[in-house]
Design a protein around this motif. Structure first.
Motif, PDB file in Angstrom:
ATOM      1  N   TYR A 106       0.834  -1.205   0.000  1.00 28.74           N
ATOM      2  CA  TYR A 106       0.000   0.000   0.000  1.00 28.74           C
ATOM      3  C   TYR A 106       0.873   1.261   0.000  1.00 28.74           C
ATOM      4  O   TYR A 106       0.613   2.213  -0.743  1.00 28.74           O
ATOM      5  CB  TYR A 106      -0.917  -0.001   1.214  1.00 28.74           C
ATOM      6  CG  TYR A 106      -1.906   1.143   1.240  1.00 28.74           C
ATOM      7  CD1 TYR A 106      -3.180   0.997   0.713  1.00 28.74           C
ATOM      8  CD2 TYR A 106      -1.570   2.376   1.803  1.00 28.74           C
ATOM      9  CE1 TYR A 106      -4.103   2.045   0.728  1.00 28.74           C
ATOM     10  CE2 TYR A 106      -2.472   3.432   1.826  1.00 28.74           C
ATOM     11  CZ  TYR A 106      -3.731   3.260   1.287  1.00 28.74           C
ATOM     12  OH  TYR A 106      -4.624   4.313   1.299  1.00 28.74           O
ATOM     13  N   PHE A 109       2.329   2.159  -3.339  1.00 33.01           N
ATOM     14  CA  PHE A 109       1.371   2.745  -4.277  1.00 33.01           C
ATOM     15  C   PHE A 109       0.981   4.165  -3.896  1.00 33.01           C
ATOM     16  O   PHE A 109       0.812   5.017  -4.757  1.00 33.01           O
ATOM     17  CB  PHE A 109       0.108   1.872  -4.345  1.00 33.01           C
ATOM     18  CG  PHE A 109       0.153   0.827  -5.421  1.00 33.01           C
ATOM     19  CD1 PHE A 109      -0.409   1.055  -6.670  1.00 33.01           C
ATOM     20  CD2 PHE A 109       0.775  -0.379  -5.184  1.00 33.01           C
ATOM     21  CE1 PHE A 109      -0.357   0.095  -7.664  1.00 33.01           C
ATOM     22  CE2 PHE A 109       0.824  -1.350  -6.176  1.00 33.01           C
ATOM     23  CZ  PHE A 109       0.257  -1.133  -7.419  1.00 33.01           C
ATOM     24  N   TYR A 110       0.832   4.423  -2.601  1.00 31.04           N
ATOM     25  CA  TYR A 110       0.239   5.687  -2.182  1.00 31.04           C
ATOM     26  C   TYR A 110       1.171   6.572  -1.355  1.00 31.04           C
ATOM     27  O   TYR A 110       0.755   7.578  -0.815  1.00 31.04           O
ATOM     28  CB  TYR A 110      -1.054   5.408  -1.406  1.00 31.04           C
ATOM     29  CG  TYR A 110      -2.076   4.706  -2.263  1.00 31.04           C
ATOM     30  CD1 TYR A 110      -2.805   5.420  -3.208  1.00 31.04           C
ATOM     31  CD2 TYR A 110      -2.291   3.338  -2.151  1.00 31.04           C
ATOM     32  CE1 TYR A 110      -3.737   4.783  -4.022  1.00 31.04           C
ATOM     33  CE2 TYR A 110      -3.216   2.688  -2.956  1.00 31.04           C
ATOM     34  CZ  TYR A 110      -3.942   3.414  -3.893  1.00 31.04           C
ATOM     35  OH  TYR A 110      -4.845   2.782  -4.698  1.00 31.04           O
ATOM     36  N   GLY A 111       2.420   6.181  -1.266  1.00 31.60           N
ATOM     37  CA  GLY A 111       3.402   7.025  -0.606  1.00 31.60           C
ATOM     38  C   GLY A 111       3.671   6.649   0.840  1.00 31.60           C
ATOM     39  O   GLY A 111       2.738   6.341   1.579  1.00 31.60           O
ATOM     40  N   GLN A 119      -2.427   7.637   6.702  1.00 33.49           N
ATOM     41  CA  GLN A 119      -1.902   6.872   5.564  1.00 33.49           C
ATOM     42  C   GLN A 119      -1.258   5.571   6.035  1.00 33.49           C
ATOM     43  O   GLN A 119      -1.474   4.507   5.446  1.00 33.49           O
ATOM     44  CB  GLN A 119      -0.851   7.723   4.814  1.00 33.49           C
ATOM     45  CG  GLN A 119      -0.282   7.057   3.576  1.00 33.49           C
ATOM     46  CD  GLN A 119      -1.143   7.302   2.356  1.00 33.49           C
ATOM     47  OE1 GLN A 119      -2.363   7.421   2.465  1.00 33.49           O
ATOM     48  NE2 GLN A 119      -0.525   7.353   1.198  1.00 33.49           N
ATOM     49  N   HIS A 122      -3.978   3.121   7.196  1.00 38.55           N
ATOM     50  CA  HIS A 122      -4.668   2.515   6.053  1.00 38.55           C
ATOM     51  C   HIS A 122      -3.820   1.402   5.459  1.00 38.55           C
ATOM     52  O   HIS A 122      -4.333   0.335   5.097  1.00 38.55           O
ATOM     53  CB  HIS A 122      -4.967   3.575   4.990  1.00 38.55           C
ATOM     54  CG  HIS A 122      -6.047   4.525   5.404  1.00 38.55           C
ATOM     55  ND1 HIS A 122      -6.174   5.797   4.865  1.00 38.55           N
ATOM     56  CD2 HIS A 122      -7.049   4.408   6.302  1.00 38.55           C
ATOM     57  CE1 HIS A 122      -7.215   6.406   5.409  1.00 38.55           C
ATOM     58  NE2 HIS A 122      -7.748   5.590   6.294  1.00 38.55           N
ATOM     59  N   THR A 297      -5.138   2.740 -11.383  1.00 35.13           N
ATOM     60  CA  THR A 297      -4.363   2.590 -10.142  1.00 35.13           C
ATOM     61  C   THR A 297      -4.922   1.464  -9.282  1.00 35.13           C
ATOM     62  O   THR A 297      -4.172   0.621  -8.778  1.00 35.13           O
ATOM     63  CB  THR A 297      -4.371   3.906  -9.331  1.00 35.13           C
ATOM     64  OG1 THR A 297      -3.866   4.955 -10.148  1.00 35.13           O
ATOM     65  CG2 THR A 297      -3.508   3.777  -8.081  1.00 35.13           C
ATOM     66  N   PHE A 301      -3.188  -1.967  -8.358  1.00 38.60           N
ATOM     67  CA  PHE A 301      -3.088  -2.301  -6.935  1.00 38.60           C
ATOM     68  C   PHE A 301      -3.700  -3.670  -6.670  1.00 38.60           C
ATOM     69  O   PHE A 301      -3.143  -4.469  -5.903  1.00 38.60           O
ATOM     70  CB  PHE A 301      -3.790  -1.238  -6.078  1.00 38.60           C
ATOM     71  CG  PHE A 301      -3.802  -1.572  -4.615  1.00 38.60           C
ATOM     72  CD1 PHE A 301      -2.706  -1.281  -3.817  1.00 38.60           C
ATOM     73  CD2 PHE A 301      -4.898  -2.207  -4.035  1.00 38.60           C
ATOM     74  CE1 PHE A 301      -2.702  -1.609  -2.464  1.00 38.60           C
ATOM     75  CE2 PHE A 301      -4.907  -2.540  -2.691  1.00 38.60           C
ATOM     76  CZ  PHE A 301      -3.802  -2.233  -1.900  1.00 38.60           C
ATOM     77  N   TYR A 362     -11.563  -0.790  -2.322  1.00 40.49           N
ATOM     78  CA  TYR A 362     -10.597  -1.880  -2.135  1.00 40.49           C
ATOM     79  C   TYR A 362     -11.268  -3.237  -1.937  1.00 40.49           C
ATOM     80  O   TYR A 362     -10.589  -4.265  -1.916  1.00 40.49           O
ATOM     81  CB  TYR A 362      -9.665  -1.572  -0.957  1.00 40.49           C
ATOM     82  CG  TYR A 362      -8.793  -0.375  -1.223  1.00 40.49           C
ATOM     83  CD1 TYR A 362      -7.775  -0.433  -2.163  1.00 40.49           C
ATOM     84  CD2 TYR A 362      -9.015   0.834  -0.562  1.00 40.49           C
ATOM     85  CE1 TYR A 362      -6.988   0.681  -2.432  1.00 40.49           C
ATOM     86  CE2 TYR A 362      -8.248   1.952  -0.830  1.00 40.49           C
ATOM     87  CZ  TYR A 362      -7.232   1.864  -1.766  1.00 40.49           C
ATOM     88  OH  TYR A 362      -6.461   2.972  -2.047  1.00 40.49           O
TER      89      TYR A 362
END
Length: 406
Positions: A106, A109-111, A119, A122, A297, A301, A362
């Motif tokens: 995760y 993908f999202y930093g 973040q 998650h 994306t 993912f 998701y």
């Protein structure tokens, strides 16, 4: 939602869940896959015949509690004691490798963000979803191969049970840590406090239920009291200890799992779960899955999520099995047997949606993982066991030839 709308929605959900569930079974897939697909079809993503509502969410929550109560009832404590250390180590590896791998996926993908941020939590929750193992598909495959009761089969079953227990604990802690007011020590103390209470009260309740079970065997009062215990412990777990209600339901099942009538209780619970609450839960997953949010994306993912989900179980459980003394092919069988995902992954995902740690988009990734793992696991186990047979046959032929030459 008025009364007539409720009746219409429930009728549509049950009929479609049953039809698609039977269709999935015909295709050798788990019925839950068909029920989820029914939800996708009925929901806002496609036909829009049934909209998510508070009423359906409440029904689905009862469905989750019944499923986890049944999972606890089916726990074989005697089997856990037999396999002991090896199964526990394999289960631990099967939880922590996917947890770490899913979290990193995760973040890639999202930093990457600092520990404690939204973040990060998650990402940690994505890893938590991957910890769950659904052994039902593996059990069916091993039954067909006649290998359910051998050492490898028993180890897979025991490790899967322990895996679920550890996974529920991880879920409880991750949800608790997300609240900034929670300190690690507080979370650990609350979790420990609940389990101490459950053990103490559970021992008393078990003796009481055992007495009732002896005095009134196979009577409806036994499953009724069992259901009341599951609901009460679910309430106490979340209300007074701040941990997931499904943990309480699971513990209630474990408390009653050693009763003579545990299977009888499970059968009675299954009537309610199978007839109405279970289908509503699985269809609700489809209803809440946002297919319109499926962009490139999310698609990429999802592919990564499936690959990481499968490989992390095989690598984690397989390597630990090897370390525990299982030979190469047997350790691979254990890793493959542990890679299926099912009801628990969905339950964890649903809980994440409720507490704001997971976006509905998701669910697509989770559903894909369940479908692919459910198809691949029986095929791979059959190939691995057939390879064993060929190797044994080849060795046997060579030995016969050597004997003849001698």
């Amino acid at each position: 939602m008025d009364k007539l709308e409720i009746l219409k929605c429930i009728a549509i959900v049950i009929i479609f869940a049953k039809l698609f569930g039977l269709g999935a079974r015909k295709l050798k897939a788990p019925q839950v896959v068909g029920e989820i697909v029914a939800g996708l079809l009925l929901g806002p993503s496609l036909l829009g015949w049934v909209q998510p509502s508070n009423f359906l969410s409440g029904m689905a929550e009862i469905g989750v509690i019944l499923l986890m109560f049944s999972a606890g009832l089916e726990t074989n404590l005697g089997q856990l004691k037999k396999t002991g250390v090896k199964a526990t180590l394999i289960a631990c590896a099967g939880v922590f490798v996917p947890l770490i791998a899913g979290t990193i996926l995760y973040l890639c993908f999202y930093g990457f963000d600092k520990i404690g941020s939204d973040q990060f939590f998650h990402a940690l929750f994505i890893g938590t979803i991957l910890t769950a193992t659904s052994v039902s598909i593996t059990v069916q495959a091993l039954k067909e191969l006649g290998k359910l009761t051998d050492e490898v089969g028993t180890t897979i079953l025991s490790a899967a049970i322990i895996d679920d227990v550890i996974g529920i604990l991880v879920l409880t802690m991750v949800i608790s840590f997300r609240d900034p007011s929670n300190k690690i020590t507080d979370v650990l103390l609350r979790t420990a406090g609940f389990f101490i209470l459950a053990i103490g009260v559970g021992a008393i309740l078990y003796k009481l239920m055992k007495w009732l079970d002896t005095r009134y065997p196979h009577t409806q009062r036994i499953p009724i009291i069992g259901l009341a215990l599951a609901l009460a412990l679910s309430f106490i777990a979340e209300k007074y200890f701040g941990i997931a209600d499904i943990t309480g339901a699971y513990v209630a099942g474990i408390i009653l799992s050693s009763l003579d009538d545990s299977k009888y209780i499970d059968r009675k619970m299954d009537v309610n779960s199978y007839m109405i609450f279970g289908p509503i839960f699985f269809v609700s997953i489809g209803l809440q899955t946002d297919m319109k949010a499926l962009d490139m994306t999310i698609l990429l993912f999802s592919i990564g999520f499936v690959l990481v989900g499968l490989l992390s179980k095989v690598i984690g459980c397989g390597l630990m099995s090897r370390a525990c003394g299982y030979k190469g092919l047997d350790s691979l069988k254990i890793g493959v047997g542990m890679m299926t995902r099912g009801e628990v992954a969905l339950i964890v995902s649903k809980k994440g949606l409720e507490v704001g740690m997971l976006d509905s988009k998701y669910f697509t990734s989770v559903i894909l993982l369940i479908i692919i793992s459910s198809i691949l696991t029986p095929i791979m186990l059959k190939l691995l066991y057939s390879k064993n047979s060929k190797d044994a046959g080849g060795n046997g032929s060579k030995e016969s030839a050597d004997s003849a030459n001698a």
